[in-house]
Design an enzyme around this catalytic site. Sequence first.
Site, PDB file in Angstrom:
ATOM      1  N   CYS A 165     -26.785 -23.726 -14.453  1.00 58.59           N
ATOM      2  CA  CYS A 165     -27.571 -23.024 -15.466  1.00 58.59           C
ATOM      3  C   CYS A 165     -28.665 -23.985 -15.920  1.00 58.59           C
ATOM      4  O   CYS A 165     -28.366 -25.100 -16.385  1.00 58.59           O
ATOM      5  CB  CYS A 165     -26.653 -22.679 -16.635  1.00 58.59           C
ATOM      6  SG  CYS A 165     -27.499 -21.968 -18.059  1.00 58.59           S
TER       7      CYS A 165
ATOM      8  N   CYS B  88     -34.383 -20.444 -13.156  1.00 60.37           N
ATOM      9  CA  CYS B  88     -33.237 -19.841 -13.847  1.00 60.37           C
ATOM     10  C   CYS B  88     -32.357 -19.279 -12.746  1.00 60.37           C
ATOM     11  O   CYS B  88     -32.857 -18.592 -11.840  1.00 60.37           O
ATOM     12  CB  CYS B  88     -33.686 -18.717 -14.783  1.00 60.37           C
ATOM     13  SG  CYS B  88     -32.288 -17.755 -15.430  1.00 60.37           S
TER      14      CYS B  88
HETATM   15  N1  DGL Z   1     -28.816 -18.682 -15.660  1.00 52.70           N
HETATM   16  C1  DGL Z   1     -29.256 -19.467 -16.708  1.00 52.70           C
HETATM   17  C2  DGL Z   1     -30.355 -20.438 -16.358  1.00 52.70           C
HETATM   18  O1  DGL Z   1     -30.431 -20.881 -15.237  1.00 52.70           O
HETATM   19  C3  DGL Z   1     -29.321 -18.972 -18.113  1.00 52.70           C
HETATM   20  C4  DGL Z   1     -29.651 -17.617 -18.403  1.00 52.70           C
HETATM   21  C5  DGL Z   1     -29.446 -17.214 -19.838  1.00 52.70           C
HETATM   22  O2  DGL Z   1     -28.284 -17.087 -20.238  1.00 52.70           O
HETATM   23  O3  DGL Z   1     -30.441 -17.024 -20.527  1.00 52.70           O
HETATM   24  O4  DGL Z   1     -31.136 -20.803 -17.210  1.00 52.70           O
END
Ligand code: DGL
Length: 281
Positions: free
Chosen positions: A80, A199
């Site tokens: 993440c 993301c």
């Molecule tokens: N998948 C996550 C990232 O790479 C976070 C997404 C979220 O919860 O806003 O930032």
Amino acid sequence: MSGIKAPVAPGPIGIFDSGYGGLTIYREIEELLPQYDYLYLGDNARTPYGTRSFDVVYEFTRQCVKHLFAQGCHLVILACNTASAKALRSIQQVDLPVIDPTRRVLGIIRPTVETIGDVTVSRHVGILATEGTIKSHSYPLEIQKLYPDIVVNGEACPMWVPLVENCEHNSRGADYFVKRHVDNLLSRDPQIDTIILGCTHYPMLIEKIRQFVPAGVRILTQGAAVAASLKDYLARHPEMDALCSKGGGRVFSTTESDNRFREQASRYLEQHIDVEHVILE
Ligand code: DGL
């Protein structure tokens, strides 16, 4: 008391995300390193993290990492970007020395950034990411360290994670939000020839993103770079490799409904998976 320490049992590699996005990283990791056991945790009950404050992202991430440690993981990947940008450093510097200095938590921004030097020709790179990741400036800061000649522009896409989490990413309605943010980024810097999807949820939108990105602009996802970097890390740290169990096991867990996660993740991974619901302490 004797001075002989009990042997430490190896455990699965923990993979954490705020929701489904980390699956785009998991998929590449398990393809490259199938021999290891993996434990995935999605904090779907509290997603999105991208619009939350530093303190909240740090606290949520810390709880999830502690949960994965309690399940026997010695190594946890923050799959993440938002957590890597806002919580990784504090967890490494403040929490690990107290919780257990032998455990490790790794982020995904640095391995992603390492790949771009050979990819961009114009030396103008765009980042599409959550509001939290963009506001943290983690990407421009990391890129500056490695490639000071590269110009970086970012665009926050706060609607994209909710589209994925609500399974609306292939809908016609998603077009508006995808086009808007791609256009904003490219009009800010028309020389961009490489866009990083910063993301882990965004690769689930890649078909839509491609519709609005001109053909000459390359779109980079993170999974392969993170998997290669993990392989390299384990080769360079045999003591950690020995603590990662190798039974080919996969366990998926979520803080939200296990049925919903099973349905959505099975569709994405193209295989039936079992999912456990967890309550974080
Ligand atoms: N998948 C996550 C990232 O790479 C976070 C997404 C979220 O919860 O806003 O930032």
